[in-house]
Design a protein around this motif. Structure first.
Motif, PDB file in Angstrom:
ATOM      1  N   UNK A   1      -6.136 -15.570  11.860  1.00 38.26           N
ATOM      2  CA  UNK A   1      -6.167 -15.133  10.464  1.00 38.26           C
ATOM      3  C   UNK A   1      -4.789 -15.241   9.821  1.00 38.26           C
ATOM      4  N   UNK A   2      -3.761 -14.995  10.606  1.00 36.19           N
ATOM      5  CA  UNK A   2      -2.408 -15.157  10.068  1.00 36.19           C
ATOM      6  C   UNK A   2      -2.128 -16.627   9.796  1.00 36.19           C
ATOM      7  N   UNK A   3      -2.576 -17.433  10.700  1.00 39.69           N
ATOM      8  CA  UNK A   3      -2.384 -18.868  10.537  1.00 39.69           C
ATOM      9  C   UNK A   3      -3.078 -19.370   9.259  1.00 39.69           C
ATOM     10  N   UNK A   4      -4.322 -18.913   9.056  1.00 37.68           N
ATOM     11  CA  UNK A   4      -5.059 -19.339   7.865  1.00 37.68           C
ATOM     12  C   UNK A   4      -4.356 -18.860   6.596  1.00 37.68           C
ATOM     13  N   UNK A   5      -3.910 -17.609   6.623  1.00 36.83           N
ATOM     14  CA  UNK A   5      -3.206 -17.051   5.469  1.00 36.83           C
ATOM     15  C   UNK A   5      -1.945 -17.856   5.169  1.00 36.83           C
ATOM     16  N   UNK A   6      -1.206 -18.195   6.221  1.00 37.53           N
ATOM     17  CA  UNK A   6       0.017 -18.997   6.050  1.00 37.53           C
ATOM     18  C   UNK A   6      -0.304 -20.320   5.376  1.00 37.53           C
ATOM     19  N   UNK A   7      -1.395 -20.911   5.800  1.00 37.86           N
ATOM     20  CA  UNK A   7      -1.728 -22.234   5.291  1.00 37.86           C
ATOM     21  C   UNK A   7      -2.119 -22.235   3.813  1.00 37.86           C
ATOM     22  N   UNK A   8      -2.508 -21.072   3.304  1.00 43.08           N
ATOM     23  CA  UNK A   8      -2.819 -21.022   1.875  1.00 43.08           C
ATOM     24  C   UNK A   8      -1.558 -20.981   1.020  1.00 43.08           C
ATOM     25  N   UNK A   9      -0.390 -20.854   1.671  1.00 47.14           N
ATOM     26  CA  UNK A   9       0.899 -20.810   0.990  1.00 47.14           C
ATOM     27  C   UNK A   9       1.074 -19.558   0.130  1.00 47.14           C
ATOM     28  N   UNK A  10       0.364 -18.505   0.481  1.00 51.33           N
ATOM     29  CA  UNK A  10       0.519 -17.247  -0.234  1.00 51.33           C
ATOM     30  C   UNK A  10       1.954 -16.755  -0.010  1.00 51.33           C
ATOM     31  N   UNK A  11       2.612 -16.193  -1.026  1.00 54.33           N
ATOM     32  CA  UNK A  11       4.029 -15.831  -0.858  1.00 54.33           C
ATOM     33  C   UNK A  11       4.255 -14.730   0.169  1.00 54.33           C
ATOM     34  N   UNK A  12       3.298 -13.812   0.289  1.00 52.05           N
ATOM     35  CA  UNK A  12       3.552 -12.685   1.171  1.00 52.05           C
ATOM     36  C   UNK A  12       2.302 -12.295   1.959  1.00 52.05           C
ATOM     37  N   UNK A  13       2.494 -12.052   3.262  1.00 51.03           N
ATOM     38  CA  UNK A  13       1.389 -11.613   4.100  1.00 51.03           C
ATOM     39  C   UNK A  13       1.736 -10.216   4.608  1.00 51.03           C
ATOM     40  N   UNK A  14       0.805  -9.283   4.475  1.00 47.77           N
ATOM     41  CA  UNK A  14       1.058  -7.982   5.093  1.00 47.77           C
ATOM     42  C   UNK A  14       0.027  -7.729   6.177  1.00 47.77           C
ATOM     43  N   UNK A  15       0.522  -7.256   7.303  1.00 50.70           N
ATOM     44  CA  UNK A  15      -0.342  -6.959   8.437  1.00 50.70           C
ATOM     45  C   UNK A  15      -0.418  -5.441   8.545  1.00 50.70           C
ATOM     46  N   UNK A  16      -1.639  -4.924   8.672  1.00 48.61           N
ATOM     47  CA  UNK A  16      -1.760  -3.473   8.833  1.00 48.61           C
ATOM     48  C   UNK A  16      -2.643  -3.135  10.030  1.00 48.61           C
ATOM     49  N   UNK A  17      -2.154  -2.193  10.792  1.00 44.49           N
ATOM     50  CA  UNK A  17      -2.881  -1.737  11.980  1.00 44.49           C
ATOM     51  C   UNK A  17      -2.687  -0.243  12.123  1.00 44.49           C
ATOM     52  N   UNK A  18      -2.872   0.259  13.333  1.00 50.26           N
ATOM     53  CA  UNK A  18      -2.751   1.699  13.572  1.00 50.26           C
ATOM     54  C   UNK A  18      -1.396   2.242  13.135  1.00 50.26           C
ATOM     55  N   UNK A  19      -0.341   1.551  13.537  1.00 46.74           N
ATOM     56  CA  UNK A  19       1.017   1.997  13.224  1.00 46.74           C
ATOM     57  C   UNK A  19       1.225   2.179  11.727  1.00 46.74           C
TER      58      UNK A  19
END
Length: 602
Positions: free
Chosen positions: A546-564
């Motif tokens: 999913x990170x790879x796909x997001x990167x490929x869309x050239x979106x300026x910013x990706x945020x990852x959210x999990x338990x932490x």
RNA sequence: GCCGACAUAGCUCAGUUGGCUAGAGCAGCUGAUUUGUAAUCAGCAGGCCCGGGGUUCAAAUCCUCGUGUCGGCACCA
């Protein structure tokens, strides 16, 4: 490195000529300087002609000059030559180059030349254009060509070249003449430069807005819809909407009023404006009952009708109307090119109705507006003043006055410009803003046109101080030019990595697992509140994917959210532009996005 | 519009000199798996081979006329 020519009185003179005339000057070595490449590429064009002649003995040759990017030769053969033949020609060129034929020069009379090239009607055409009595001939091996030079001393010096394109070209650049074959090529003094050039071309290809537009789902074209009619996809729609709304504000701040004219108007109006007579071949017409209508190719007539809706006082001027005006123009099929040339497009169009004494300040204000926008996008641009074209309305005197007014406005404000003779609109001269795209092509985007003709034709007026009727002046202007072309250029300019304030999606949210989806949705809603679009990547795929796909869309910013992140009310950021990874509190994150979205200074 | 090239699945591409049921990867759908920073596994589905017309026992493949795309020319935001 060897000497290939000399510089004499600022002219490049080849060694053959220098020796014959006993000229002395600074040596030009075989390197990648402008002068050396001029000589090298000219000789490479000849070498190509030599190869073509040996492969296609009936070839006739027109001219083979060097151009900004390399060289070309126009010629004609009975056999058809295609892209696939370039390799063969290159190979033949190399085998000639290996023989290291010296390039010899001699002078003969034009009459002798006519006799020598009696079987080549293209060379005869070239000879007809030469005013001199004597002409020079360059000879390498068996091959001889009429040429002014300058040339290398030997074809053995040609090693690093490439034939790049094959196409048709009209003899003398005139579409009424016969079509010749043209092959383009490039040459450098060493391997490294040739490689750098080829790499640059590959990079340009990667940035091609048609390719990126497809990958990023910005827009598409479909055969069944018709050539030149773009279809805007959701991502492109979002990008475009951002640009539109930013620009809307910028117009309002500057006193422009939004208006809208109809998509088609009765042909009588186009006759009054002169479009019917001067622009009719580019227009689409239709009938409603018995009446003929023209689909608007420009928005001016609609805005004139807005102006005519009420009486105006000199105190009200300038009046500025603007519209994202959809226009249709019949472009030739061969001219169509992605979003750069289409048949339906939307201009960021405006018309300023003002007094004659306001012309200069208004033009300067528009130039300033243009500069604000172009510098926001970090574009290089230049301005050109285009003068009266062949097909035009209005007297010479009015054209002279308005052209001079444009020049004055530019001169008194010390703005640099070039002159494009005959490049004006049919109703008035204009200042064109040309910006350079990633491949180095120049595109006309914005334009500022001064018009005394349409106000006269439509008998526009305002009340002066003495309650007298005075004719206003019209300034037509567009800054982006069209959303289609501008977005195409932007795409190539940024290689698809749009800045936050126009990116189709500002943030990609990647929840680590199912249980984090809820927080992702909350975050997404908060982003909408600050006018940021986001997309949640919660599909049943691995996190990595999913990170790879997001990167490929050239979106300026990706945020990852999990338990932490949920526990600490933070987000983990991947910034595609700066290639950094870091954590921020949710509050800081939203603030950052807001700041980046407002990084616009129109 | 002109010269030349090209058109196969939503996308990127294979497909021998014309010859059996046109293939692959990605995307899509169904399951399994619930993942901490650039591709988890398995299965399924997807094609009037751009559209007419022709040649041939046989056409994705050859010819022809369209349509669209690409590279230029000529024309322009």
């Amino acid at each position: 490195m060897s000497e290939i020519a000399i510089k004499y009185n600022d002219n490049i003179v080849d060694l053959q000529t220098a020796q014959e005339l006993g000229l002395k000057g600074d040596a030009i070595e075989l390197d990648n300087s402008v002068e050396a490449l001029e000589v090298l590429r000219h000789s490479t064009a000849h070498l190509m002609a030599q190869a073509i002649k040996s492969l296609y003995p009936d070839a006739e040759f027109y001219v083979g000059p060097t151009v900004k990017e390399g060289f070309y030769y126009d010629f004609k053969t009975s056999e058809e030559i295609g892209q696939g033949d370039l390799k063969k020609i290159e190979k033949q060129m190399l085998s000639f180059a290996k023989k290291k034929y010296p390039i010899e020069r001699y002078v003969i009379s034009k009459e002798e030349a006519r006799e020598k090239f009696k079987d080549d009607h293209l060379k005869q055409a070239v000879l007809n254009m030469i005013p001199d009595e004597d002409v020079s001939i360059y000879k390498q091996g068996e091959f001889e060509d009429l040429c002014r030079g300058p040339h290398l001393p030997s074809i053995g010096l040609i090693r690093y070249f490439k034939l790049t394109k094959i196409s048709g070209a009209y003899l003398g650049g005139n579409s009424k003449n016969e079509m010749l074959t043209r092959i383009y090529g490039i040459a450098f003094a060493d391997k490294a430069f040739l490689k750098a050039y080829m790499d640059m071309m590959a990079e340009a290809e990667k940035r091609d807005h048609r390719k990126l537009g497809n990958e990023m789902k910005l827009f598409t074209f479909r055969e069944e819809v018709g050539a030149g009619f773009p279809i805007w996809l959701p991502a492109g729609g979002r990008l475009r909407a951002r640009l539109e709304s930013l620009l809307f504000k910028a117009h309002r701040k500057r006193g422009y009023e939004p208006v809208r004219g109809p998509e088609m108007l009765r042909s009588d109006l186009w006759k009054t404006s002169g479009h019917y007579q001067n622009y009719g071949e580019n227009m689409y017409f239709t009938h409603i009952d018995e009446l003929e209508f023209g689909v608007k190719p420009m928005n001016c007539v609609g805005h004139i009708k807005v102006y005519e809706d009420e009486l105006h006082s000199y105190r009200d001027l300038p009046i500025k109307y603007f519209e994202y005006g959809v226009v249709h123009r019949h472009e030739l099929t061969g001219a169509l090119h992605g979003l750069f040339r289409v048949r339906e497009f939307t201009q960021d169009d405006a018309h300023i109705f003002c007094r004659a004494d306001q012309i200069e300040e208004q033009i300067i204000e528009v130039v300033d507006f243009v500069d604000k926008i172009m510098s926001t996008f970090a574009f290089d641009y230049k301005m050109m003043i285009s003068t009266r074209p062949d097909k035009a309305v209005g007297s010479d005197e009015v054209w002279e006055i308005s052209t001079q007014a444009l020049k004055n406005a530019m001169d008194t404000n010390e703005l640099a410009y070039e002159i494009d003779e005959g490049g004006g609109a049919f109703y008035g001269p204009k200042i064109d803003i040309k910006i350079t795209d990633a491949i180095g092509r120049e595109w006309q985007c914005g334009t500022i046109q001064l018009d005394f003709n349409l106000p006269e034709r439509f008998k526009l007026e305002y009340n002066g101080e003495e309650n007298n009727k005075i004719q206003p002046v019209m300034i037509h202007r567009a800054i982006l030019g069209s959303f289609e072309r501008f977005i195409g250029i932007l795409t190539e300019h940024y290689a698809g990595e749009f800045p936050m304030f126009i990116a189709p999606t500002q943030v990609a949210i990647v929840p680590v697992a199912e249980s984090h989806k809820e927080y992702a949705k909350e975050l997404s809603d908060k982003l909408i509140d600050i006018n940021a679009d986001s997309e949640i990547y919660a599909k049943n795929d691995s996190l990595n994917k999913r990170i790879r796909i997001a990167e490929k869309t050239r979106v300026p910013m990706i945020v990852v959210i999990g338990d932490e992140e949920i526990a600490n009310n933070t987000v983990a950021i991947r910034d595609r532009r700066t290639r950094e990874q870091y954590n921020l509190s949710e509050e800081e994150f939203l603030k950052l996005i807001q700041t980046k979205i407002n990084e616009v200074n129109f």
